[in-house]
Enzyme design. Structure first.
Site, PDB file in Angstrom:
ATOM      1  NE  ARG A   1      -0.865   1.696   3.477  1.00  0.00           N
ATOM      2  CZ  ARG A   1       0.260   2.358   3.713  1.00  0.00           C
ATOM      3  NH1 ARG A   1       1.357   1.741   4.139  1.00  0.00           N
ATOM      4  NH2 ARG A   1       0.339   3.671   3.526  1.00  0.00           N
TER       5      ARG A   1
ATOM      6  N   GLY B   1       3.242   5.156  -4.029  1.00  0.00           N
ATOM      7  CA  GLY B   1       4.529   4.875  -4.669  1.00  0.00           C
ATOM      8  C   GLY B   1       4.816   3.381  -4.715  1.00  0.00           C
TER       9      GLY B   1
ATOM     10  NE  ARG C   1      -6.264   0.555  -2.081  1.00  0.00           N
ATOM     11  CZ  ARG C   1      -5.694   1.235  -1.087  1.00  0.00           C
ATOM     12  NH1 ARG C   1      -4.400   1.122  -0.878  1.00  0.00           N
ATOM     13  NH2 ARG C   1      -6.403   2.022  -0.306  1.00  0.00           N
TER      14      ARG C   1
ATOM     15  CB  CYS D   1      -2.024   8.497   5.827  1.00  0.00           C
ATOM     16  SG  CYS D   1      -2.270   6.882   5.032  1.00  0.00           S
TER      17      CYS D   1
ATOM     18  CG  ASP E   1      -3.249   7.897  -2.424  1.00  0.00           C
ATOM     19  OD1 ASP E   1      -3.234   8.452  -1.311  1.00  0.00           O
ATOM     20  OD2 ASP E   1      -2.933   6.702  -2.591  1.00  0.00           O
TER      21      ASP E   1
HETATM   22  C1  RUB Z   1      -1.843   5.782   1.557  1.00  0.00           C
HETATM   23  C2  RUB Z   1      -1.834   7.280   1.428  1.00  0.00           C
HETATM   24  C3  RUB Z   1      -0.494   7.941   1.254  1.00  0.00           C
HETATM   25  C4  RUB Z   1      -0.212   8.120  -0.243  1.00  0.00           C
HETATM   26  C5  RUB Z   1       1.224   8.535  -0.502  1.00  0.00           C
HETATM   27  O1  RUB Z   1      -3.137   5.253   1.449  1.00  0.00           O
HETATM   28  O2  RUB Z   1      -2.858   7.931   1.389  1.00  0.00           O
HETATM   29  O3  RUB Z   1      -0.487   9.192   1.867  1.00  0.00           O
HETATM   30  O4  RUB Z   1      -0.461   6.940  -0.948  1.00  0.00           O
HETATM   31  O5  RUB Z   1       2.074   7.501  -0.074  1.00  0.00           O
HETATM   32  P1  RUB Z   1      -3.317   3.633   1.527  1.00  0.00           P
HETATM   33  P2  RUB Z   1       3.554   7.315  -0.661  1.00  0.00           P
HETATM   34  O6  RUB Z   1      -2.684   3.195   2.797  1.00  0.00           O
HETATM   35  O7  RUB Z   1      -4.806   3.442   1.521  1.00  0.00           O
HETATM   36  O8  RUB Z   1      -2.658   3.059   0.305  1.00  0.00           O
HETATM   37  O9  RUB Z   1       4.267   8.598  -0.372  1.00  0.00           O
HETATM   38  O10 RUB Z   1       4.106   6.143   0.096  1.00  0.00           O
HETATM   39  O11 RUB Z   1       3.453   7.055  -2.124  1.00  0.00           O
END
Ligand code: RUB
Length: 333
Positions: free
Chosen positions: A23, A26, A67, A135, A204
């Protein structure tokens, strides 16, 4: 290998994204690129370009369906498939090599982007700063850690992020990196905001108007930050910018199972109480001070420039007319 010819490892990655074992936008994108590479290396069908393209188009659709919200997923897949399309390979070997090459290139560039963003973001953090994050964003964790190494972070408030508690991953990782962390419930954001110097969050999807789609609750964090005159920085790689928003497509918001919020037994006991579990929300551009990407720090209103610079393949399609949704079949023929 399954009956449909899709390697088990690829199905496991797709399932991992769906169930959130993999999840974060990235990681999801890099996992999809890795899956396309594995699908290519383990391809057992007829060794002609057309059969291979059909197969890889099918694998792409399977990955995309896991997703809906993080555009990093279709962007990663499209980057690889459009490169295959443009390479116009004459033989199966050329086609397979192209997919493997661009899948690896995507993964490498994605990891490098996180590094560049972290270094850039760290420069924006003032000394002795209190940071709040929401998050679990790998880029945000990396940026905060980088700033901490420069001696600029006093402590980090990390929201627990109900209902999936990704904030616990953030707290754990920051602590492992030596950064002092205070875990707070999501509802305590406004209570602590007067102490906070910077909010740093991931994304996201970034829409063409600069709106930021991120974990549910992000827009409330941004609202509380704006009220307290606290700067909100979004750290996001350019493959999180959505080309289809340019032609008016809304970003699909994922709704997840009620049982993530309340136990199954409770749902059974109170069948008339409905539960809503949106996984993401939209923060309008006015609530974001800057988006920090690997190609520079931009005001959210300049998101369109990133799309022009980085999403050429999609803009070409728009110019050809009629792009509503990017379809993988376009690239599988
Ligand atoms: C994860 C989320 C993160 C972004 C960015 O949601 O909202 O803030 O995806 O993450 P979930 P990153 O847990 O539902 O996937 O910086 O790791 O790409």
């Amino acid at each position: 290998m399954t009956e449909q010819g899709v390697p088990t490892k690829v199905l496991e990655i797709a399932e991992g994204i769906k169930t959130m074992r993999i999840r974060g936008a990235g990681k999801i994108a890099r996992a999809a690129a890795e899956a396309l590479k594995i699908a290519t290396l383990e391809y057992g069908g007829p060794k002609d370009v057309s059969s291979f393209k059909k197969y890889i188009g099918k694998v792409a659709d399977l990955l995309i369906s896991t997703r809906p919200t993080a555009v990093s997923l279709p962007n990663a897949v499209m980057y690889i498939l459009s490169s295959l399309h443009r390479a116009n390979p004459g033989t199966f070997d050329d086609a397979a090599n192209t997919v493997v090459f661009f899948a690896e290139k995507f993964i490498d560039e994605s990891i490098n982007a996180v590094k560049i963003i972290s270094e850039t973001a760290a420069k924006r953090i003032r000394e002795n700063s209190v940071i709040l994050t929401h998050c679990h964003s790998s880029v945000a964790v990396s940026a905060i850690t980088e700033a901490y190494k420069l001696g600029r972070v006093l402590k980090v408030y990390s929201t627990e992020t109900r209902p999936f508690y990704q904030g616990r991953i953030t707290a754990k990782q920051l602590l492992e990196n030596g950064v002092p962390v205070v875990q707070i419930p999501d509802s305590a954001v406004r209570y602590v905001m007067h102490e906070v110097d910077h909010v740093i969050i991931g994304a996201d999807t970034v829409a063409s108007n600069g709106a930021v789609v991120n974990k549910i609750g992000t827009s409330q964090v941004a609202l509380a930050a704006k009220e307290a005159r606290v700067r909100v920085y979004v750290v996001a790689e350019t493959y999180k910018f959505s080309p289809t928003t340019l032609v008016g497509e809304p970003v699909p918001i994922e709704f997840r199972e009620p049982t993530e919020i309340v136990p199954e037994a409770w749902v059974q006991k109170h069948p008339r109480i409905k539960v809503l579990n949106p996984s993401f929300d939209v923060t309008p551009p006015e609530y974001v001070d800057a988006i920090i990407t690997e190609i520079g720090v931009i005001p959210p209103q300049a998101a369109i420039l990133v799309l022009m610079e980085r999403m050429g393949w999609a803009l070409d399609k728009i110019k050809q007319g009629g792009l509503t949704k990017i379809k993988f079949e376009d690239y599988a023929e």
